[in-house]
Structure formats: structure tokens, C-alpha cells
Design a protein around this motif. Structure first.
Motif, mmCIF file in Angstrom:
data_model
loop_
_atom_site.group_PDB
_atom_site.id
_atom_site.type_symbol
_atom_site.label_atom_id
_atom_site.label_comp_id
_atom_site.label_asym_id
_atom_site.label_seq_id
_atom_site.Cartn_x
_atom_site.Cartn_y
_atom_site.Cartn_z
ATOM 1 N N LEU A 1 11.953 12.262 -19.056
ATOM 2 C CA LEU A 1 12.039 10.855 -19.398
ATOM 3 C C LEU A 1 12.025 9.372 -20.426
ATOM 4 O O LEU A 1 10.080 9.549 -19.682
ATOM 5 C CB LEU A 1 12.797 10.493 -17.689
ATOM 6 N N SER A 2 12.261 8.807 -20.912
ATOM 7 C CA SER A 2 11.807 7.071 -21.031
ATOM 8 C C SER A 2 12.502 6.492 -20.147
ATOM 9 O O SER A 2 13.648 6.112 -19.653
ATOM 10 C CB SER A 2 12.657 7.125 -22.393
ATOM 11 N N PHE A 3 11.600 5.294 -19.437
ATOM 12 C CA PHE A 3 12.265 4.036 -18.662
ATOM 13 C C PHE A 3 11.301 3.003 -19.506
ATOM 14 O O PHE A 3 10.961 1.733 -18.962
ATOM 15 C CB PHE A 3 11.102 4.108 -17.246
ATOM 16 N N ASP A 4 12.444 2.848 -20.685
ATOM 17 C CA ASP A 4 12.158 1.609 -21.522
ATOM 18 C C ASP A 4 14.162 1.420 -21.127
ATOM 19 O O ASP A 4 14.665 1.789 -19.781
ATOM 20 C CB ASP A 4 12.404 1.835 -22.521
ATOM 21 N N ASN A 5 14.325 -0.387 -21.629
ATOM 22 C CA ASN A 5 15.264 -0.964 -20.610
ATOM 23 C C ASN A 5 16.186 -0.164 -22.204
ATOM 24 O O ASN A 5 15.716 -1.459 -23.073
ATOM 25 C CB ASN A 5 14.836 -2.008 -20.792
ATOM 26 N N PHE B 1 6.871 8.457 -22.582
ATOM 27 C CA PHE B 1 8.188 9.941 -21.617
ATOM 28 C C PHE B 1 7.031 9.855 -20.528
ATOM 29 O O PHE B 1 5.992 9.442 -20.603
ATOM 30 C CB PHE B 1 8.297 10.789 -22.488
ATOM 31 N N GLN B 2 7.724 10.084 -18.981
ATOM 32 C CA GLN B 2 7.732 10.834 -18.034
ATOM 33 C C GLN B 2 7.797 12.048 -18.869
ATOM 34 O O GLN B 2 8.635 12.567 -18.706
ATOM 35 C CB GLN B 2 7.664 9.922 -17.029
ATOM 36 N N PRO C 1 16.827 3.061 -19.322
ATOM 37 C CA PRO C 1 16.098 4.064 -19.256
ATOM 38 C C PRO C 1 17.080 5.215 -19.987
ATOM 39 O O PRO C 1 18.171 5.619 -20.275
ATOM 40 C CB PRO C 1 16.135 4.438 -17.385
ATOM 41 N N SER D 1 2.219 9.012 -18.072
ATOM 42 C CA SER D 1 3.271 8.654 -18.797
ATOM 43 C C SER D 1 2.042 9.409 -19.951
ATOM 44 O O SER D 1 1.548 8.769 -21.001
ATOM 45 C CB SER D 1 3.461 7.324 -18.962
#
Length: 184
Positions: free
Chosen positions: A59-63, A89-90, A65, A118
Motif C-alpha cells: 500500500l502507498s500512503f501518498d495522497n 510502499f508499506q 493512498p 517503508s
């Protein structure tokens, strides 16, 4: 028996051209969007036994997600994900239904560097992110009672959370007809 006509030969030639064109397009799309391979291993709390069929999700927690990719581990606990190049990613690891008693915190950290939560995929090629070792589950038991201190409350919801930043969900259960519960 089909007649050997010009009509059928033209259809066959067109289908072949479409198939070749589609193959070239898919190859171009995979190169243009830069998928990279991420590999790793998921093991029990003992640190050696691989966990088969564990679910691994990047999962990416960019804006905003984003879901980047997922896979199940093989019989040795190894996994391989295809995710976009250069993505940070996490990992979320879930062993539900595998028969494993190991639990994994989110985001998961690998054994070599547990505080590293990350990872960044390379621009091309692959990234080996190491071994992820589960933690042993602890069983917590208790009783939920009425204000009188003796009568158990049936179907009360009990939830365990950590006080980490962010807080982590650790488990939940409902009480039985006597008010007893067990969290694993």
C-alpha cells in the motif's frame, strides 16, 4: 469440413495480426508503466518456518493512498509482488486462515531492520526486502460484569488497541453467555 476459401484465410490472417498487435501492446504497457518485482519471505514467530498462503499487500500512503499489489506466499513463505516502479510502499501481512499463530503489525518491518516500515521500489529490476517474522500471540482472558460485580454481560464487545502512533488494532471478541471473553 470447412472450405479452404479466401474468406477463411483472410479471417485467420486478421486474427493473427490482432493477436500480435495485442501482444505488442501489452509488452509496451508493462514497460511504459514500469512494474518492478518485490520479493520477500514471511515466517512464524520462531524465525525459521515459512508461512504458506499468507496474504501480502503493498500500500502507498501518498495522497491519495493507493493499493499497489498483492500476493499469497508459497509453501516456503516466499512472496513476489509486481508494483509500480519508484513507488514508496508499506506492507500489510495477514495470516488469517493459514493455521499460523503468528501476528504481524501494520506496517510490517523486516527482521534486518525492524524500524524500517517503508520501502521504495527501484526504477527497474527487482527489490528483495527480506524476511518478515511474525510475533507470538498472547491470550488475554477476562470477564465483563454488571455494576453489581457478579452478573456477566452476554455479547459485550471487547477490543484491544495499542497506544502506538498510530494506534494498532490488536484483536477483538464478544463475551459468552457468562460474560467471559478471550482475545488471541
Amino acid at each position: 469440413m470447412l472450405p479452404n476459401s479466401l474468406f477463411f484465410r483472410k479471417i485467420g490472417t486478421r486474427l493473427l495480426k490482432i493477436g500480435i498487435g495485442l501482444s505488442v501492446f501489452l509488452l509496451w504497457a508493462s514497460l511504459a508503466f514500469g512494474q518492478t518485482s518485490v520479493t520477500g519471505k514471511v515466517v512464524e514467530a520462531n524465525g525459521t518456518s515459512g508461512i504458506e498462503n499468507a496474504y501480502v499487500c503493498a500500500l502507498s500512503f501518498d495522497n491519495p493512498p493507493l493499493f499497489l499489489g498483492d500476493a499469497f506466499t508459497d509453501n516456503l513463505g516466499d512472496f513476489q509482488l509486481a508494483i509500480p516502479a519508484n513507488a514508496t510502499f508499506q506492507l500489510h501481512i495477514d495470516t488469517y486462515g493459514t493455521g499460523s499463530s503468528a501476528i504481524f503489525y501494520f506496517p510490517a518491518g523486516n527482521n534486518a531492520s525492524p524500524s524500517q516500515k517503508s520501502f521504495t521500489a527501484p526504477a527497474s529490476g527487482s527489490l528483495a526486502i527480506g524476511t518478515f517474522q511474525g510475533a507470538s500471540q498472547t491470550s488475554v482472558t477476562g470477564k465483563v460484569v454488571e455494576a453489581n460485580g457478579t452478573s456477566g454481560i452476554e455479547n459485550a464487545y471487547v477490543c484491544a488497541l495499542s497506544f502506538d502512533n498510530p494506534p494498532l488494532f490488536l484483536g477483538d471478541a464478544f463475551t459468552d453467555n457468562l460474560g467471559d471473553f478471550q482475545l488471541a
